[in-house]
Design a protein around this motif. Structure first.
Motif, mmCIF file in Angstrom:
data_model
loop_
_atom_site.group_PDB
_atom_site.id
_atom_site.type_symbol
_atom_site.label_atom_id
_atom_site.label_comp_id
_atom_site.label_asym_id
_atom_site.label_seq_id
_atom_site.Cartn_x
_atom_site.Cartn_y
_atom_site.Cartn_z
ATOM 1 N N GLU A 24 17.770 -2.529 6.851
ATOM 2 C CA GLU A 24 18.600 -2.411 8.059
ATOM 3 C C GLU A 24 18.039 -1.363 9.013
ATOM 4 N N GLU A 25 17.653 -0.228 8.468
ATOM 5 C CA GLU A 25 17.133 0.882 9.283
ATOM 6 C C GLU A 25 15.884 0.500 10.062
ATOM 7 N N THR A 26 15.000 -0.273 9.422
ATOM 8 C CA THR A 26 13.704 -0.586 10.023
ATOM 9 C C THR A 26 13.617 -1.994 10.618
ATOM 10 N N ASN A 27 14.659 -2.806 10.402
ATOM 11 C CA ASN A 27 14.615 -4.223 10.781
ATOM 12 C C ASN A 27 13.407 -4.915 10.168
ATOM 13 N N ASP A 28 13.103 -4.532 8.934
ATOM 14 C CA ASP A 28 11.959 -5.076 8.206
ATOM 15 C C ASP A 28 12.472 -5.732 6.925
ATOM 16 N N PRO A 29 12.428 -7.059 6.850
ATOM 17 C CA PRO A 29 12.956 -7.737 5.661
ATOM 18 C C PRO A 29 12.167 -7.442 4.384
ATOM 19 N N THR A 30 11.000 -6.845 4.506
ATOM 20 C CA THR A 30 10.213 -6.506 3.311
ATOM 21 C C THR A 30 10.407 -5.060 2.868
ATOM 22 N N ALA A 31 11.255 -4.305 3.530
ATOM 23 C CA ALA A 31 11.435 -2.881 3.214
ATOM 24 C C ALA A 31 12.415 -2.680 2.057
ATOM 25 N N HIS A 32 12.186 -3.425 0.992
ATOM 26 C CA HIS A 32 12.986 -3.264 -0.225
ATOM 27 C C HIS A 32 12.542 -1.983 -0.933
ATOM 28 N N ALA A 33 13.426 -1.411 -1.707
ATOM 29 C CA ALA A 33 13.162 -0.136 -2.381
ATOM 30 C C ALA A 33 11.885 -0.164 -3.210
ATOM 31 N N VAL A 34 11.656 -1.226 -3.950
ATOM 32 C CA VAL A 34 10.461 -1.312 -4.795
ATOM 33 C C VAL A 34 9.199 -1.282 -3.949
ATOM 34 N N VAL A 35 9.160 -2.060 -2.893
ATOM 35 C CA VAL A 35 7.978 -2.114 -2.037
ATOM 36 C C VAL A 35 7.740 -0.762 -1.364
ATOM 37 N N VAL A 36 8.800 -0.145 -0.870
ATOM 38 C CA VAL A 36 8.659 1.160 -0.220
ATOM 39 C C VAL A 36 8.171 2.205 -1.226
ATOM 40 N N ALA A 37 8.696 2.185 -2.441
ATOM 41 C CA ALA A 37 8.262 3.136 -3.477
ATOM 42 C C ALA A 37 6.806 2.899 -3.880
ATOM 43 N N LEU A 38 6.400 1.644 -3.988
ATOM 44 C CA LEU A 38 5.000 1.349 -4.320
ATOM 45 C C LEU A 38 4.064 1.848 -3.226
ATOM 46 N N ARG A 39 4.431 1.627 -1.981
ATOM 47 C CA ARG A 39 3.597 2.113 -0.867
ATOM 48 C C ARG A 39 3.446 3.631 -0.919
ATOM 49 N N GLU A 40 4.563 4.316 -1.165
ATOM 50 C CA GLU A 40 4.534 5.772 -1.208
ATOM 51 C C GLU A 40 3.737 6.278 -2.418
ATOM 52 N N ALA A 41 3.912 5.654 -3.563
ATOM 53 C CA ALA A 41 3.162 6.066 -4.759
ATOM 54 C C ALA A 41 1.662 5.858 -4.544
ATOM 55 N N ALA A 42 1.277 4.724 -3.981
ATOM 56 C CA ALA A 42 -0.134 4.453 -3.725
ATOM 57 C C ALA A 42 -0.708 5.466 -2.729
ATOM 58 N N ARG A 43 0.070 5.781 -1.702
ATOM 59 C CA ARG A 43 -0.388 6.761 -0.717
ATOM 60 C C ARG A 43 -0.567 8.137 -1.354
ATOM 61 N N ARG A 44 0.422 8.567 -2.106
ATOM 62 C CA ARG A 44 0.347 9.900 -2.719
ATOM 63 C C ARG A 44 -0.755 10.003 -3.770
ATOM 64 N N LEU A 45 -0.963 8.933 -4.521
ATOM 65 C CA LEU A 45 -1.979 8.956 -5.573
ATOM 66 C C LEU A 45 -3.371 8.614 -5.042
ATOM 67 N N GLY A 46 -3.430 8.061 -3.843
ATOM 68 C CA GLY A 46 -4.713 7.712 -3.246
ATOM 69 C C GLY A 46 -5.390 6.519 -3.902
ATOM 70 N N ARG A 47 -4.562 5.590 -4.400
ATOM 71 C CA ARG A 47 -5.127 4.392 -5.047
ATOM 72 C C ARG A 47 -4.115 3.252 -5.005
ATOM 73 N N THR A 48 -4.631 2.049 -5.045
ATOM 74 C CA THR A 48 -3.755 0.883 -4.988
ATOM 75 C C THR A 48 -3.369 0.368 -6.363
ATOM 76 N N ARG A 49 -4.115 0.685 -7.367
ATOM 77 C CA ARG A 49 -3.822 0.232 -8.733
ATOM 78 C C ARG A 49 -2.982 1.289 -9.423
ATOM 79 N N LEU A 50 -1.802 0.894 -9.859
ATOM 80 C CA LEU A 50 -0.842 1.823 -10.452
ATOM 81 C C LEU A 50 -0.586 1.462 -11.917
ATOM 82 N N ALA A 51 -1.665 1.224 -12.648
ATOM 83 C CA ALA A 51 -1.568 0.745 -14.021
ATOM 84 C C ALA A 51 -0.837 1.703 -14.955
ATOM 85 N N ASP A 52 -0.750 2.960 -14.615
ATOM 86 C CA ASP A 52 -0.074 3.930 -15.467
ATOM 87 C C ASP A 52 1.339 4.238 -14.990
#
Length: 145
Positions: free
Chosen positions: A44-72
């Protein structure tokens, strides 16, 4: 790993989401027993239908860790993820999914469809469900008038 503790963090984030007019769905990403990201639905805040909690958390985790693979990583979510979110978890190589409340309308980790452990897919998620389920269910209960 302390499932209760990390689900508690997700539940607190879900309360924030509800206070902001979003669905009370939140996710926490954990790597090596440390929380690396937390997020709630921002559709609702972003008017983005893909801004689900899981997707937003994955984006943030990948950004903070500096990698796209989050196998751990283990992702804690207040409600069973939809097909889009389970797909994002699989594409990110996340190791495990822990959720509180099943979603009998859109759940893609076993309730409606089983994408998280589908035998035809090249990746699978370990899934644990029901952690602090009653507390999550209370977040979705209608507010008394």
């Amino acid at each position: 790993m302390n499932y209760e503790l990390f689900m508690s963090e997700a539940l607190a984030e879900a309360q924030l989401a509800a206070a902001r007019g979003e669905r009370p769905i939140a996710a926490v990403a954990v790597v090596n027993d440390a929380m690396v990201a937390r997020a709630h639905d921002r559709v609702e805040e972003t008017n983005d239908p893909t801004a689900h909690a899981v997707v937003v958390a994955l984006r943030e985790a990948a950004r903070r860790l500096g990698r796209t693979r989050l196998a751990d990583a283990t992702i804690f979510v207040t409600q069973e993820p939809c097909a889009m979110c389970v797909g994002a978890l699989l594409e990110s190589d996340v190791d495990a999914l822990v959720y509180a409340l099943s979603d009998d309308r859109e759940g893609a980790a076993g309730s409606v469809i089983q994408l998280a452990q589908h035998p035809a897919l090249p990746r699978r998620l370990k899934v644990v469900s029901g952690i602090r389920r009653d507390e999550a269910a209370a977040l979705f209960a209608p507010v008394p008038l």
